[in-house]
Scaffold this motif. Sequence first.
Motif, PDB file in Angstrom:
ATOM      1  N   GLU A  91      17.813  21.542  27.461  1.00 10.41           N
ATOM      2  CA  GLU A  91      18.045  23.250  27.381  1.00 10.41           C
ATOM      3  C   GLU A  91      19.332  23.240  26.522  1.00 10.41           C
ATOM      4  O   GLU A  91      19.787  24.316  25.861  1.00 10.41           O
ATOM      5  N   GLU A  92      20.464  22.388  26.526  1.00  8.37           N
ATOM      6  CA  GLU A  92      21.543  22.592  25.777  1.00  8.37           C
ATOM      7  C   GLU A  92      21.630  22.362  24.412  1.00  8.37           C
ATOM      8  O   GLU A  92      22.507  22.968  23.766  1.00  8.37           O
ATOM      9  N   ASN A  93      20.428  21.743  24.058  1.00 11.10           N
ATOM     10  CA  ASN A  93      20.430  21.703  22.575  1.00 11.10           C
ATOM     11  C   ASN A  93      19.679  22.722  21.951  1.00 11.10           C
ATOM     12  O   ASN A  93      18.880  23.521  22.214  1.00 11.10           O
ATOM     13  N   PRO A  94      20.232  23.147  20.443  1.00 10.96           N
ATOM     14  CA  PRO A  94      19.824  24.356  19.652  1.00 10.96           C
ATOM     15  C   PRO A  94      18.277  24.506  19.334  1.00 10.96           C
ATOM     16  O   PRO A  94      17.755  25.415  19.028  1.00 10.96           O
ATOM     17  N   ILE A  95      17.524  23.100  19.026  1.00  7.80           N
ATOM     18  CA  ILE A  95      16.531  23.058  18.754  1.00  7.80           C
ATOM     19  C   ILE A  95      15.372  23.189  19.822  1.00  7.80           C
ATOM     20  O   ILE A  95      15.396  22.242  20.571  1.00  7.80           O
ATOM     21  N   GLY A  96      14.425  24.087  19.759  1.00 10.73           N
ATOM     22  CA  GLY A  96      13.579  24.420  21.142  1.00 10.73           C
ATOM     23  C   GLY A  96      12.302  23.679  20.962  1.00 10.73           C
ATOM     24  O   GLY A  96      11.717  23.486  21.907  1.00 10.73           O
ATOM     25  N   VAL A  97      12.067  23.484  19.775  1.00 17.78           N
ATOM     26  CA  VAL A  97      10.439  22.442  19.537  1.00 17.78           C
ATOM     27  C   VAL A  97      10.699  21.310  18.762  1.00 17.78           C
ATOM     28  O   VAL A  97      11.623  21.248  18.069  1.00 17.78           O
ATOM     29  N   GLY A  98       9.773  20.193  18.896  1.00 21.97           N
ATOM     30  CA  GLY A  98       9.659  19.014  18.387  1.00 21.97           C
ATOM     31  C   GLY A  98      10.851  18.017  18.889  1.00 21.97           C
ATOM     32  O   GLY A  98      11.427  18.319  19.859  1.00 21.97           O
ATOM     33  N   VAL A  99      10.693  16.750  18.210  1.00 24.84           N
ATOM     34  CA  VAL A  99      11.502  15.693  18.750  1.00 24.84           C
ATOM     35  C   VAL A  99      13.092  16.114  18.343  1.00 24.84           C
ATOM     36  O   VAL A  99      13.920  15.340  18.965  1.00 24.84           O
ATOM     37  N   GLU A 100      13.222  17.151  17.513  1.00 25.14           N
ATOM     38  CA  GLU A 100      14.743  17.508  17.094  1.00 25.14           C
ATOM     39  C   GLU A 100      15.421  17.959  18.321  1.00 25.14           C
ATOM     40  O   GLU A 100      16.614  18.192  18.187  1.00 25.14           O
ATOM     41  N   ASN A 101      14.810  18.492  19.254  1.00 27.36           N
ATOM     42  CA  ASN A 101      15.092  19.151  20.507  1.00 27.36           C
ATOM     43  C   ASN A 101      16.411  17.996  21.056  1.00 27.36           C
ATOM     44  O   ASN A 101      17.256  18.382  21.882  1.00 27.36           O
ATOM     45  N   LEU A 102      16.003  16.912  20.803  1.00 26.26           N
ATOM     46  CA  LEU A 102      17.013  15.452  21.251  1.00 26.26           C
ATOM     47  C   LEU A 102      18.324  15.614  20.712  1.00 26.26           C
ATOM     48  O   LEU A 102      19.129  14.764  21.237  1.00 26.26           O
ATOM     49  N   PHE A 103      18.458  16.379  19.656  1.00 27.25           N
ATOM     50  CA  PHE A 103      19.886  16.353  18.948  1.00 27.25           C
ATOM     51  C   PHE A 103      20.858  17.312  19.460  1.00 27.25           C
ATOM     52  O   PHE A 103      20.310  18.513  19.408  1.00 27.25           O
ATOM     53  N   THR A 104      22.048  16.996  19.648  1.00 29.10           N
ATOM     54  CA  THR A 104      23.233  18.190  19.786  1.00 29.10           C
ATOM     55  C   THR A 104      23.414  19.090  18.813  1.00 29.10           C
ATOM     56  O   THR A 104      23.003  18.692  17.602  1.00 29.10           O
ATOM     57  N   LYS A 105      24.180  20.211  18.925  1.00 28.09           N
ATOM     58  CA  LYS A 105      24.377  21.201  18.030  1.00 28.09           C
ATOM     59  C   LYS A 105      25.574  20.439  17.265  1.00 28.09           C
ATOM     60  O   LYS A 105      25.298  20.604  15.908  1.00 28.09           O
ATOM     61  N   ALA A 106      26.228  19.794  17.651  1.00 29.34           N
ATOM     62  CA  ALA A 106      27.377  19.099  16.857  1.00 29.34           C
ATOM     63  C   ALA A 106      26.634  18.372  15.633  1.00 29.34           C
ATOM     64  O   ALA A 106      27.100  18.161  14.497  1.00 29.34           O
ATOM     65  N   THR A 107      25.632  17.476  16.039  1.00 32.36           N
ATOM     66  CA  THR A 107      25.046  16.635  15.240  1.00 32.36           C
ATOM     67  C   THR A 107      24.339  17.480  14.024  1.00 32.36           C
ATOM     68  O   THR A 107      24.400  17.191  12.904  1.00 32.36           O
ATOM     69  N   LEU A 108      23.676  18.507  14.443  1.00 32.40           N
ATOM     70  CA  LEU A 108      22.658  19.511  13.418  1.00 32.40           C
ATOM     71  C   LEU A 108      23.737  20.298  12.632  1.00 32.40           C
ATOM     72  O   LEU A 108      23.557  20.124  11.677  1.00 32.40           O
ATOM     73  N   GLU A 109      24.948  20.444  13.049  1.00 36.20           N
ATOM     74  CA  GLU A 109      25.852  21.309  12.258  1.00 36.20           C
ATOM     75  C   GLU A 109      26.468  20.157  11.132  1.00 36.20           C
ATOM     76  O   GLU A 109      26.542  20.746  10.149  1.00 36.20           O
ATOM     77  N   ARG A 110      26.388  19.059  11.732  1.00 34.06           N
ATOM     78  CA  ARG A 110      27.006  18.133  10.373  1.00 34.06           C
ATOM     79  C   ARG A 110      25.818  17.785   9.483  1.00 34.06           C
ATOM     80  O   ARG A 110      26.031  17.838   8.322  1.00 34.06           O
ATOM     81  N   ALA A 111      24.742  17.879  10.178  1.00 31.88           N
ATOM     82  CA  ALA A 111      23.419  17.714   8.759  1.00 31.88           C
ATOM     83  C   ALA A 111      23.370  18.865   8.174  1.00 31.88           C
ATOM     84  O   ALA A 111      23.181  19.002   6.859  1.00 31.88           O
ATOM     85  N   ARG A 112      23.812  20.226   8.743  1.00 33.27           N
ATOM     86  CA  ARG A 112      23.656  21.283   8.011  1.00 33.27           C
ATOM     87  C   ARG A 112      24.872  21.491   6.923  1.00 33.27           C
ATOM     88  O   ARG A 112      24.811  22.093   5.585  1.00 33.27           O
ATOM     89  N   THR A 113      25.963  20.925   7.276  1.00 38.29           N
ATOM     90  CA  THR A 113      27.065  20.916   6.418  1.00 38.29           C
ATOM     91  C   THR A 113      26.831  19.994   5.259  1.00 38.29           C
ATOM     92  O   THR A 113      26.970  20.491   4.010  1.00 38.29           O
ATOM     93  N   ALA A 114      25.581  18.947   5.422  1.00 38.12           N
ATOM     94  CA  ALA A 114      25.372  18.122   4.231  1.00 38.12           C
ATOM     95  C   ALA A 114      24.340  18.724   3.226  1.00 38.12           C
ATOM     96  O   ALA A 114      24.262  18.748   2.090  1.00 38.12           O
TER      97      ALA A 114
END
Length: 613
Positions: free
Chosen positions: A520-543
């Motif tokens: 529940e703490e992670n921002p992606i609600g569907v798919g395997v990407e739910n296992l990644f934290t917001k910090a990780t996904l923000e780093r990907a978005r920056t790229a």
Amino acid sequence: MYVTRLQITNYGPIADLDLNFPFTGEAPVPVVLVGPNGAGKTIVLSHIMNALLAAKEVAFPETPEVAVGRAFKFRSPSYIKSGSQFSFSRADFSDGFYRSELTTGRAKETYAEPPTGILASPGEMLWDRLSQEDHDHVDTNMSPGTADPKAISKLFADNCYLYFPADRFEYPAWLNTDGLEDRARHMAISHLVGTTSRRMIATSPLQQNRDWLYDVVYDRAAFEFQTRQMPVNAPASPSPVAVPVFTGYSGEASRSYDAALKLVQTLTGIPNSRFGIGRRQYRIISLIAGESTVAPNIFQLSSGELSVLNIGLSILRDFELAGGVFSTTSSITGLVLIDEADLHLHSSHQYTVFPELIALFPRVQFVITTHSPLLLLGMRKTIGENNFAIYSLPEGRPTPVEHFEEFEQAYTSLTETQTYAMDVDRRIGESRRPVLFPEGDTDKQYIETAARFLERTDALSRFDVWEGGGKGSLRKLWGSFTGSVAKALPQPIVLLFDCDTATEPDRKGRLVRRTIPFNEENPIGVGVENLFTKATLERARTAKPAFIDVEEAHTVSRRGQEEKVPETWTVNADEKANLCHWLCENGDAGDFEGFDAVFDLLEDALPELDEGT
């Protein structure tokens, strides 16, 4: 002449495309354009074809394929990509030929400033040349008034140029129509200056190919029959008598005959065969092997076989009509565009016959579009993975066969067939370890990468990991095994669903179903990407911001009541594979720590897998 580069900006679905067409030495590499409907595949072909048709009008001004003053491809503000103010294209060809076009949303004089994005872009030069009252401009050295007629005429004399559009067709042989006659006839060829019997746009070339092949067979038999005088001792003759002995055929028609026969033998799979022609009243071209007629009329093949055969014969015919001399199909040069290459083709023809056609003409530049993963896989098998190029539109990114986005969709659809069930049975039978089916390819890549980062390879090494083809495929697989069949499986199978799938843990014999826990703490609600934290996904978005689509928090009013809608993050559907690649290449153990839950789940399931009941 080959196409060497194509640039398209803000045209239809294409925002920014820059294709450099590959070559091996001087030989062109076949180019395959893939992508969903509406991605711009036909648009790419139309820009190439537009330049060729203008050039043909220079070489043969009396027989243009597009009426003088009319356009093959419209230039209109309505084709400018939504949200943009201009469109630009440029097609470059070998020998220094080019054609570029600029279209703006309105007349130049109405702009206080240049259209957004045009400065410092390839279209800036055409903007500077655009007259104040116009909204479009063409710059080319291939059109009437700008081209060197002698240079253009030489190009058409040395090469074949053909375009097979998606609306091409042939009437079936059983259709009784005055417009289609089975018998062949001699070709009507124009020899007047400025005219040609050649047509680049091939929508229905069967009759022309039939007449050309008839002429080839006739000319070979009538004019290229070779003999040699052989001395023979004759009774009652004091000296040997010279007798003509047949030694074969030789000449241009014979070379065309051999090339056409090689083509037909390859496409039909009938080796050691030859052409036959019916009686004078019934000019049917047949295929004969030994003393047997194996194809009474080669133009009564299936629609798919005819489609490929007509492409090959059209190339031979056009090159010969150009005056080209060739000994084999490998000698033929030119540029051939084929839209929807898999049109009318059975899967076996996509996988074997069409790739063999491409292989027969190594010096012809093929630029084709397709929706068929089997065609691509067949080309890899026939001509080699490094001997053709795949570009996915609308971006134009190079794409390996395995990443062809419709391959997974096609394979998923096969899960409903007996073929898929047989494939699963075969692979299970060949494996000795438990089989793990995560939902998709990105799930498999993430899990395998996480095992390395988290030092959980021991847990994963207990399994053979296969791509499941999506949650729909896993559900079908679960439903296809009854309890008794599941008990008899040679080894356990784990179906691993993503967190958003409403499935409870369950087991049928040696078939086990599990679902990845939801975080529940992670921002992606569907798919395997739910296992990644917001910090990780923000780093990907920056790229790359395109990886993640974000809808900001907002308030909506429903029946007079205000409701707060929280911020939502979703993986962009077109970027799912790219995000996976980036995270696997740039992530670390901290980024993949959420996958510990997957390995814990698998280890907890192992004792249950060992139970055979």
